[in-house]
Write a protein that holds these residues in place. Sequence first.
Motif, PDB file in Angstrom:
ATOM      1  N   SER A  70     -16.926 -86.756 -14.521  1.00 16.79           N
ATOM      2  CA  SER A  70     -17.042 -85.966 -15.761  1.00 16.79           C
ATOM      3  C   SER A  70     -18.040 -84.816 -15.664  1.00 16.79           C
ATOM      4  N   SER A  71     -18.460 -84.439 -14.477  1.00 13.46           N
ATOM      5  CA  SER A  71     -19.354 -83.285 -14.339  1.00 13.46           C
ATOM      6  C   SER A  71     -18.579 -81.995 -14.597  1.00 13.46           C
ATOM      7  N   PRO A  72     -19.174 -81.004 -15.295  1.00 11.98           N
ATOM      8  CA  PRO A  72     -18.464 -79.742 -15.541  1.00 11.98           C
ATOM      9  C   PRO A  72     -18.339 -78.911 -14.254  1.00 11.98           C
ATOM     10  N   ILE A  73     -17.143 -78.351 -14.005  1.00 11.21           N
ATOM     11  CA  ILE A  73     -16.872 -77.576 -12.787  1.00 11.21           C
ATOM     12  C   ILE A  73     -16.261 -76.237 -13.190  1.00 11.21           C
ATOM     13  N   GLN A  74     -16.816 -75.146 -12.638  1.00 11.85           N
ATOM     14  CA  GLN A  74     -16.307 -73.802 -12.905  1.00 11.85           C
ATOM     15  C   GLN A  74     -15.594 -73.277 -11.657  1.00 11.85           C
ATOM     16  N   LYS A  75     -14.402 -72.692 -11.847  1.00  8.52           N
ATOM     17  CA  LYS A  75     -13.615 -72.144 -10.731  1.00  8.52           C
ATOM     18  C   LYS A  75     -13.742 -70.622 -10.727  1.00  8.52           C
ATOM     19  N   ASN A  76     -14.186 -70.069  -9.598  1.00  9.20           N
ATOM     20  CA  ASN A  76     -14.330 -68.621  -9.478  1.00  9.20           C
ATOM     21  C   ASN A  76     -13.108 -67.974  -8.834  1.00  9.20           C
ATOM     22  N   ASP A  77     -12.555 -68.612  -7.798  1.00 12.65           N
ATOM     23  CA  ASP A  77     -11.409 -68.035  -7.091  1.00 12.65           C
ATOM     24  C   ASP A  77     -10.872 -69.087  -6.126  1.00 12.65           C
ATOM     25  N   GLY A  78      -9.723 -68.793  -5.496  1.00 15.30           N
ATOM     26  CA  GLY A  78      -9.210 -69.681  -4.469  1.00 15.30           C
ATOM     27  C   GLY A  78      -7.977 -70.441  -4.910  1.00 15.30           C
ATOM     28  N   CYS A  79      -7.704 -71.534  -4.194  1.00 15.23           N
ATOM     29  CA  CYS A  79      -6.476 -72.313  -4.383  1.00 15.23           C
ATOM     30  C   CYS A  79      -6.668 -73.415  -5.417  1.00 15.23           C
ATOM     31  N   TYR A  80      -5.684 -74.359  -5.421  1.00 10.78           N
ATOM     32  CA  TYR A  80      -5.744 -75.476  -6.367  1.00 10.78           C
ATOM     33  C   TYR A  80      -6.720 -76.571  -5.922  1.00 10.78           C
ATOM     34  N   TYR A  81      -7.088 -76.557  -4.667  1.00 10.99           N
ATOM     35  CA  TYR A  81      -7.947 -77.618  -4.141  1.00 10.99           C
ATOM     36  C   TYR A  81      -9.368 -77.451  -4.674  1.00 10.99           C
ATOM     37  N   MET A  82      -9.901 -78.540  -5.290  1.00  8.88           N
ATOM     38  CA  MET A  82     -11.267 -78.518  -5.819  1.00  8.88           C
ATOM     39  C   MET A  82     -12.001 -79.765  -5.330  1.00  8.88           C
TER      40      MET A  82
END
Length: 610
Positions: free
Chosen positions: A354-366
């Motif tokens: 449940s940690s908040p994650i921000q996506k800047n760029d890239g693919c679907y893999y996180m």
Amino acid sequence: MIQKDWRDFIKQAITQGDSQRNIVVSMRENKRTQKHEVQPGTPLATPEKTPKRSKKQLKDEEELDRVFDAHITEELKSDVEDKRAKSNVVLSPTDISHLRDKKTERVSEILHIPYHIAQKLLDHVEWDEDKLLAQYFENKSKLLVAASIDKRSLTPRKRAKKKAKVAPVTQEPKQETCSTCFDDYPESEFSVLEACGHKFCNQCWGGFFESKISEGITVEIRCMHQGCTSIVPGSIVEKLISDEMKLKYSLFLTKEFVNHNKYIRWCPAPGCEYAITEAITECRSLVATCHCGNRICWHCQREAHPPINCKMLNKWNKLTTRDMGALGAVINTNLDVQTLEWLHKNTKSCPFCSSPIQKNDGCYYMQCSNCRKSFCWLCTKPWDTHEATGHFSCPTYNAGEEALRNQPDHVDDDSFAAKKKAIEDFEKLDTRKKSLLQKFTKYYPMFAEVAKSMESSVSNKEIEDLTRELYEKRAIIDSKFLHDAHLALKKAKESLKYSYIDLAFLNPDTKVDLFGFLQDSLKSTITQLTNALGKPVATLDITEVKKLTKLANTHVESLLQEVERTADDYWTKDRKKERKEVVATATPAATEKEGKVGETKPEDKKTEQN
């Protein structure tokens, strides 16, 4: 032995730690041995002359005698109290029926009134015999009016005796017409109530009785004549109804007796037919335990909840009806509305931690930087299910590279709205309520964890199956230790679960180090006992189970005693109000002894802050 020798013998046994039962057995053995040692015709030995004692020796003996008498009295008293404190009475349907008949017959004999009238009066006063007798002798007329009983019912109507006439053999039975159905029946097919004299045919009576029983009415069945309030005796009702309806009538009588009796409670466990009486006190609660293993609170008839009382449990339930997850997130992370809105707009929560994650760029893999686990940004499923399709496609939604966006697509808008409302409500509270809610969110997860573990408790039927298996595989007949162990485990979990509520209501300044230590000890014992009982029957260690059962009961008692010790440290408005009333009613003379009028001592300030 002479009397003094017996007293010396008992004193010596007490100093060695022998129980009173063992002492009595030893005394009997000594008497029997002495009796067999004396042979017939043998002259009795002359008793030795007792040496003269000094005043100091006599005084010491008197003191020792006093200690001995006090010890015996306290031991007997504690034995009786222990028996009373650790047992309550469980009643089967047959026991309930016998108890109802016994109470009714006793009142009927004392007051010299018919059985069915005594039953109605007892039902009116919730089967409290003392209350009934007091009201009856104080004002009989008032009691009868309150119970809707006609005075004529107390003294049955006397009918004039008719001289028997010898009828000819060829004469047909006399026919009478029923005033309800207007059919003619022989005189033997009619029944009359002695209290009022109303007479109807047995078919009309039977149909009337069965319709009332179908409505659940038993004690309140009255005469079917319009305007008549006479109560119909149960003997007449049972005589004129079918066998199937007799079973219903008996069942409804039993249920009505328990439902209207303030000293008896039904066991609420599904399928259990027992009732419980004489509840025992556990800390601040009255608890009753049924044969099926179910434990209930005597007052609210919910799950037993020592060490807290019903009032504290109601407050806890009222406050925890809110979304505790949302409220906990608000309190534990100190979020405000603006921060929450930004996080909702720009981040997604890790599906694992449940940690908040921000996506800047890239693919679907996180990959989460906190728990180091991988997932898909679009569907948040584990990445193991996406390895075959590559990093730029999501098989869950059949999405390719064209669907990639850094902004999250939320499906938990309801959760966001709940958190936002929780923040707004939390910011409106005063400091005291904020602190109280912070404590609640601290102890609520612990409470919920124990509550979840109790959902997998072993049922009474499963214990019976284990008992049968224990006998078949290991030829062990006495399996009472299994029932005791599971009951001790349930009691321990209840006490641990509700002790967290007790902690939530404690004053912030109260020292809870010992409280926490006792909770940890009880929690450890619960785990050990659960593991011991979870072993297969073939490898079940009976000695270990008995030892852990005793240890669990000991830890529960210690925890409840600690709760009693902190009983005056609850953070409530009542204590503040009581404190203000005491200060306001203090006399000037008493105030001057402690200090100047209007001056508050440091310890008083501390108490007022609490």
